[in-house]
Design a protein around this motif. Structure first.
Motif, PDB file in Angstrom:
ATOM      1  N   LYS A  92       1.622   6.906  -6.644  1.00 41.58           N
ATOM      2  CA  LYS A  92       0.639   7.959  -6.917  1.00 41.58           C
ATOM      3  C   LYS A  92       1.190   9.347  -6.592  1.00 41.58           C
ATOM      4  CE  LYS A  92      -3.355   4.987  -6.074  1.00 41.58           C
ATOM      5  NZ  LYS A  92      -4.504   4.743  -5.191  1.00 41.58           N
ATOM      6  N   ARG A  93       1.920   9.442  -5.527  1.00 41.85           N
ATOM      7  CA  ARG A  93       2.410  10.760  -5.108  1.00 41.85           C
ATOM      8  C   ARG A  93       3.473  11.302  -6.075  1.00 41.85           C
ATOM      9  NH1 ARG A  93       2.413   8.455   0.075  1.00 41.85           N
ATOM     10  NH2 ARG A  93       4.671   8.191  -0.098  1.00 41.85           N
ATOM     11  N   ASP A 120       0.944   4.069  -2.822  1.00 41.70           N
ATOM     12  CA  ASP A 120       0.798   5.504  -2.501  1.00 41.70           C
ATOM     13  C   ASP A 120       1.987   6.310  -3.009  1.00 41.70           C
ATOM     14  OD1 ASP A 120      -0.716   4.827   0.752  1.00 41.70           O
ATOM     15  OD2 ASP A 120      -1.588   4.922  -1.265  1.00 41.70           O
ATOM     16  N   LYS A 173       0.830  -1.207   0.000  1.00 40.15           N
ATOM     17  CA  LYS A 173       0.000   0.000   0.000  1.00 40.15           C
ATOM     18  C   LYS A 173       0.869   1.265   0.000  1.00 40.15           C
ATOM     19  CE  LYS A 173      -3.880   2.095   2.407  1.00 40.15           C
ATOM     20  NZ  LYS A 173      -3.308   3.429   2.522  1.00 40.15           N
ATOM     21  N   LYS A 174       1.932   1.166   0.818  1.00 41.76           N
ATOM     22  CA  LYS A 174       2.843   2.316   0.854  1.00 41.76           C
ATOM     23  C   LYS A 174       3.495   2.539  -0.514  1.00 41.76           C
ATOM     24  CE  LYS A 174       6.752   4.141   3.436  1.00 41.76           C
ATOM     25  NZ  LYS A 174       7.723   3.877   4.523  1.00 41.76           N
TER      26      LYS A 174
END
Length: 319
Positions: A177-178, A174, A170-171
């Motif tokens: 995406k960031r 993320d 998940k990290k």
């Protein structure tokens, strides 16, 4: 007897005095001379003689009466002695009968005591067997509980690891995406994700293999317990078969014999060897085994392998 002697002595003395008087009177008469006319005895003299004869007769009667009284008393004394002897004999017979009764009661109490001891011994043996069964059941329960806890711990660790990996994934997502990285980074991220999935797949396969190994271990342990239970059961059956053919006597009480037995897969006895114990019991044990000829064995190979050569302790049983 003393009373009779006290009366007999005066009687003899009195009789002797009277006899002596008569002898003197006879000797006083001169028989060598011709009888001379005797002067007529006067009336007083005749009267005196008659009186003396009456006194003598009375004295004789008195002595006879005393003799009869003495005989009566002696008979009464003899009767009393016989009565006392009869009572003593009857008392002795009653005492002997009482002794016999007490002896019978003592023997009966000994039999009751032996029966009570045998019952107590059987109850102790039964209690011991029940305690052993309870201990075995408790041990099995603890083993199962231990296995369950180990399985739960492994599941918790796997779950924690999975959550950790999910958090990492998940990290990473993320992070993708960031940063909105270039295609290269997207490919790298894809490659990283693929590798992560591969690790996840490998991890899942490893977890499955571990679970299968744990299950196999549990099955193996369960089978080992089953085998040992069957071994114990067949060992008890073998001992019971020997006991049925064992000829016992009182000299064997409390004694035992340890014997080695080799069995074929059909239960036929192929060899025996005395290891230790009382010689009489050991001879009887070997005779009982030879008489049986064939002993109970399991058809399952893993159970038979533990029974084909056994050391057994035989102790005579008494009802």
């Amino acid at each position: 007897m003393a009373a009779k002697s006290d009366f007999t002595l005066p009687l003899i003395i009195s009789a002797g005095i009277h006899i002596g008087v008569l002898v003197i009177l006879i000797m006083g008469v001169d028989v060598s001379e011709k009888p001379k006319p005797q002067p007529q005895m006067s009336a007083p003299a005749m009267k005196a003689v008659v009186v003396d004869q009456k006194l003598v007769a009375q004295h004789v009667e008195k002595l006879k009466a005393e003799k009869r009284e003495t005989a009566r008393k002696e008979k009464a004394r003899q009767d009393e002695l016989e009565r006392q002897a009869t009572e003593a004999r009857q008392q002795r017979e009653r005492e002997q009968a009482q002794i016999k009764t007490l002896e019978r009661e003592r023997k009966q109490k000994e039999v009751e005591t032996k029966n009570a001891l045998a019952a107590a011994k059987a109850a102790q043996l039964k209690q011991k067997q029940e305690n052993e069964k309870a201990q075995q059941a408790e041990a099995e329960r603890k083993q199962k509980d231990k296995e369950r806890k180990a399985s739960e711990e492994a599941a918790k660790k796997a779950e924690a690891k999975r959550k950790q990996e999910e958090a990492v994934a998940k990290k990473a997502a993320d992070e993708r995406k960031r940063k909105a990285e270039a295609e290269r980074k997207r490919k790298e991220e894809a490659d990283r994700k693929r590798k992560a999935e591969e690790r996840e797949r490998q991890l899942q396969e490893q977890m499955m293999q571990d679970a299968l190994a744990a299950e196999q271990t549990a099955l193996s342990q369960t089978r080992n317990r089953q085998v040992m239970s069957e071994v114990q059961r067949y060992t008890s059956m073998i001992r019971a078969t020997i006991q049925r053919n064992l000829v016992v006597d009182e000299s064997m009480r409390g004694k035992s014999c340890r014997v080695f037995i080799r069995l074929a897969n059909d239960g036929f006895v192929t060899g025996t060897k005395i290891l230790s114990g009382d010689s009489v019991v050991c001879r009887a044990t070997k005779a009982a085994i030879n008489k049986a000829g064939r002993l109970p064995v399991s058809s399952e190979p893993d159970v038979y392998n533990k029974l084909k050569e056994i050391n057994l302790t035989v102790q005579p049983e008494f009802n």
